[in-house]
Enzyme design. Structure first.
Site, PDB file in Angstrom:
ATOM      1  N   ARG A 144       5.203   5.793  -6.207  1.00  0.00           N
ATOM      2  CA  ARG A 144       3.589   5.178  -5.411  1.00  0.00           C
ATOM      3  C   ARG A 144       4.064   6.340  -4.177  1.00  0.00           C
ATOM      4  NH1 ARG A 144       0.761   0.274  -2.222  1.00  0.00           N
ATOM      5  NH2 ARG A 144       2.828  -0.291  -1.510  1.00  0.00           N
ATOM      6  N   ASP A 149       3.327  -6.198   4.829  1.00  0.00           N
ATOM      7  CA  ASP A 149       3.356  -4.900   4.946  1.00  0.00           C
ATOM      8  C   ASP A 149       2.486  -4.152   5.387  1.00  0.00           C
ATOM      9  OD1 ASP A 149       1.565  -4.649   3.309  1.00  0.00           O
ATOM     10  OD2 ASP A 149       2.328  -3.555   1.110  1.00  0.00           O
TER      11      ASP A 149
END
Length: 721
Positions: free
Chosen positions: A339, A630
């Site tokens: 990612r 996160d």
């Protein structure tokens, strides 16, 4: 820091040396040629990147103006939809066209199962995730609340009473997934292989076999007394490990010592939301760990039981074919996807010819492509892709033009590195509102590269709040999941994936289970993801992957997708565009609870991010339940408070009072951390200031992103030592 000049770029020495001495060797790409290519990409595509970001801001300003102009009026969905079309936010839906992505691995196009997301800043975590393709079901049941804990079972050492419950539950799973023609796996006294078939002896003395003989896939050891029996269901394997001399196997009638599940079919190696990579040193750590995974050399030492152990990538698994004459080789590791950062991030690891930070996504794409060559050329003793592809997840894209831009970046990187066209596959995170409402167009812009679409409820909610900041006060955060737009958003993603022919070419994914200690709840709730037609869904740990794999044995996702396709699309755009504002006048206690909950979550995450550079961790919530946090969870909490402040539901004084009170709570929750820096009683540290910025400056942050404030404050904390 004296930078290295190359082709008009000014490169941090640590990155320049990493490319020259570690990343480029054995790829066939000379370091100077790499930097020449990067410089050309930045020069040509950097302005386009900035123009796309400017368009985001311009559209947001128009939406804000529309809501202000219509304040006090009843919401008119038809007028709102027409307005979004008029400004180009909502583009015409294209005619249906099936995707054509070629050369994808089975883990993308065929096998349905869990997906891990792991921060690339921690080598051991990354290795654990890569190796989580296989996991012990006995361990997963024994060590979690998947089987309720009885106080009598506590203590050090193995508890046989609990172990018996584990074995019973595991064998009940086997009875459901791979049933016998007669009887139960609980009653088996011996497994053997006779004439290429699995022969089963029951304690009654009777012999039986599998109800479906094709579910026997292979074995290890002697046919008469195998050490492992390999079974398969819905494309996922289960190894029944047999060892009559082991602590568990000696008490089992059939000598079964464990059931090893095929679990995390794929893993996202994260350079984005779960890491705190704010400078060249941080970026090189991320890139170096990626390199080690691509060339198979990554290892990590750790202490366990007073011994130093080394973890490295697992080898593939080998079995004999059912007839005993051939070999069945199964992947020993999760398929790894990288990612990258989104279009909105910039890095000082490289400065352009004007001395400005370069778009981080451009650098990530170029380096990811270079690192993937190690796998593609066979520089590793273990393979990632068997089909010559490299997989890059692209987050936080807003609409089809940004997807086209990503494809243009990948095209340029392929040409620069001499890779065949469409080697670099793209995963589209459906986590921004403009991508959701234009998803069909987004998919079609990447029709030869797309390898997944994935809903990200957390970021998507953050964008929902920010986009409609001027529409009114948002509902309470915990009520958001029950809203019409959320269900429509989740169904719409699957609908569009099926309409555009993703099965066989790309994953259709669902979001994260954020409570790693709540495995019983996960087992009860996450079955909904495969039932919704998703081929994968995110889990927070290897253990969670092992348990979530059970759901893909319960649901044949391919068959479920066929059912859904016959039933036709379920979601309506009108529901997705319904804004989750509230007309409630909340009681003062409810308002206080909402502020406290948000402030505690923000502080608990931000203090580790800023002071320790930890981008993803299990953070205790206000009720001391550990939740994986996160930047996505931070985006919701900060935007929610920013919205309530802007709409006059709460005051700055209320928020500041809560922040100070919650800082004391967070300090107590971190009391066992030797390197933790308390925020109270001074409340003047960089982390506390960052939390304040995220809330009080939340409305002015582009799309409500937290990265700009976090990055600036983390750099400040690092500079201060």
């Amino acid at each position: 820091m004296k930078r290295v000049d190359a082709h008009g770029l000014k490169i941090a020495p640590v990155l320049f040396d990493f490319i020259a001495k570690e990343a480029a060797p054995k790829t066939g790409i000379a370091p100077d040629a790499f930097w020449a290519g990067v410089a050309a990409i930045i020069k040509d595509l950097g302005p386009k990147n900035r123009a796309l970001l400017a368009l985001r801001d311009a559209l947001q300003a128009k939406i804000d103006d529309w809501h202000r102009a219509n304040k006090g009026k009843a919401f008119d969905l038809n007028a709102y939809t027409a307005f979004l079309k008029e400004i180009g936010y909502l583009v015409p839906e294209p005619a249906t066209q099936k995707v054509e992505t070629a050369n994808v691995d089975e883990e993308i196009g065929k096998i349905c199962g869990p997906q891990l997301v792991v921060p690339l800043t921690n080598a051991r975590y990354a290795l654990n995730a890569a190796n989580a393709r296989w996991g012990s079901l006995y361990d997963a049941f024994y060590g979690t609340d998947a089987i309720p804990h009885d106080p009598s079972e506590s203590g050090k050492g193995y508890n046989k009473a609990r172990g018996d419950k584990v074995i019973a539950k595991a064998k009940a799973f086997l009875d459901a997934a791979v049933p016998l023609a007669t009887g139960s796996h609980t009653d088996v006294t011996a497994y053997s292989i006779v004439a290429g078939q699995l022969a089963v002896k029951l304690k009654s003395g009777n012999a039986t076999a599998l109800k479906n003989a094709a579910q026997f896939a292979g074995f290890q050891g002697d046919a008469a007394a195998p050490s492992a029996v390999l079974l398969v269901n819905n494309g996922l394997h289960v190894e029944v490990t047999i060892n009559r001399n082991s602590a568990i196997g000696k008490d089992d009638p059939a000598g079964v010592a464990d059931m090893v599940m095929e679990a995390a079919v794929s893993t996202i190696l994260d350079m984005e939301d779960s890491v705190a990579a704010v400078d060249a040193e941080d970026k090189v750590l991320v890139y170096r760990n990626t390199l080690g995974l691509m060339n198979g050399t990554l290892s990590a030492d750790f202490e366990k039981g007073g011994k130093t152990l080394t973890r490295s990538l697992n080898a593939d698994r080998s079995y004999k074919t059912p007839d005993g004459k051939g070999e069945v080789k199964l992947h020993g590791r999760s398929l790894l996807l990288m990612r990258n950062c989104g279009h909105h991030m910039f890095t000082d690891a490289v400065l352009d010819e004007r001395g400005e930070e370069v778009p981080e996504g451009l650098l990530d794409a170029a380096v990811s492509g270079l690192l993937a060559i190690h796998d593609l050329k066979g520089n590793s003793k273990v393979k990632n892709s068997r089909t010559g592809s490299a997989y890059i997840v692209k987050p936080k894209m807003h609409g089809p033009d940004e997807v086209s831009f990503t494809c243009e970046i990948f095209d340029r990187v392929e040409k620069m590195l001499g890779l065949p066209e469409n080697t670099l596959k793209v995963g589209i995170m459906d986590e921004e509102r403009r991508t959701t409402v234009n998803l069909k167009a987004c998919i079609q812009r990447a029709s030869k590269r797309i390898m997944f679409i994935n809903t990200g409820f957390l970021d998507r909610t953050g964008d929902e709040i920010h986009t409609s900041m001027e529409a009114g006060p948002m509902i309470r955060k915990n009520e958001m999941k029950a809203q019409a737009w959320i269900k429509a958003y989740e169904d719409w993603n699957v609908d569009m994936g099926l309409i555009d022919g993703l099965p066989g070419h790309a994953q259709i994914g669902k979001g994260m289970w954020a409570a790693p200690d709540k495995m019983a709840d996960m087992l009860a709730q996450k079955l909904a993801h495969p039932q919704a037609g998703a081929t994968t869904a995110w889990v927070p740990s290897p253990t969670a992957a092992t348990l979530h794999a059970l759901h893909y044995h319960q649901v044949n996702v391919i068959a479920r997708q066929e059912e859904l396709t016959k039933g036709g699309p379920r979601a309506k755009l009108s529901d997705i565009l319904t804004i989750p504002v509230s007309k409630s006048n909340w009681a003062p206690d409810d308002v206080k609870q909402e502020i406290d909950n948000n402030c505690q979550g923000i502080l608990g995450y931000v203090v580790r991010w800023i002071d320790q550079g930890v981008g993803c961790s299990k953070v205790p919530d206000i009720h001391d339940v550990g939740l994986m946090e996160d930047r996505a969870t931070l985006r919701i909490s900060s935007q929610h408070l920013a919205n309530w402040l802007h709409q006059g539901v709460i005051t700055e004084a209320q928020v500041m009072e809560s922040l100070k009170r919650m800082a004391v709570v967070v300090d107590k929750q971190n009391a066992g951390d030797a390197i933790y820096k308390p925020m109270a009683p001074a409340f003047d540290g960089v982390a506390f200031k960052a939390a304040c910025d995220l809330i009080f400056k939340g409305r002015e942050q582009p799309n409500g992103y937290t990265e700009y404030i976090l990055t600036a404050r983390r750099r400040e904390a690092k500079a201060a030592g």
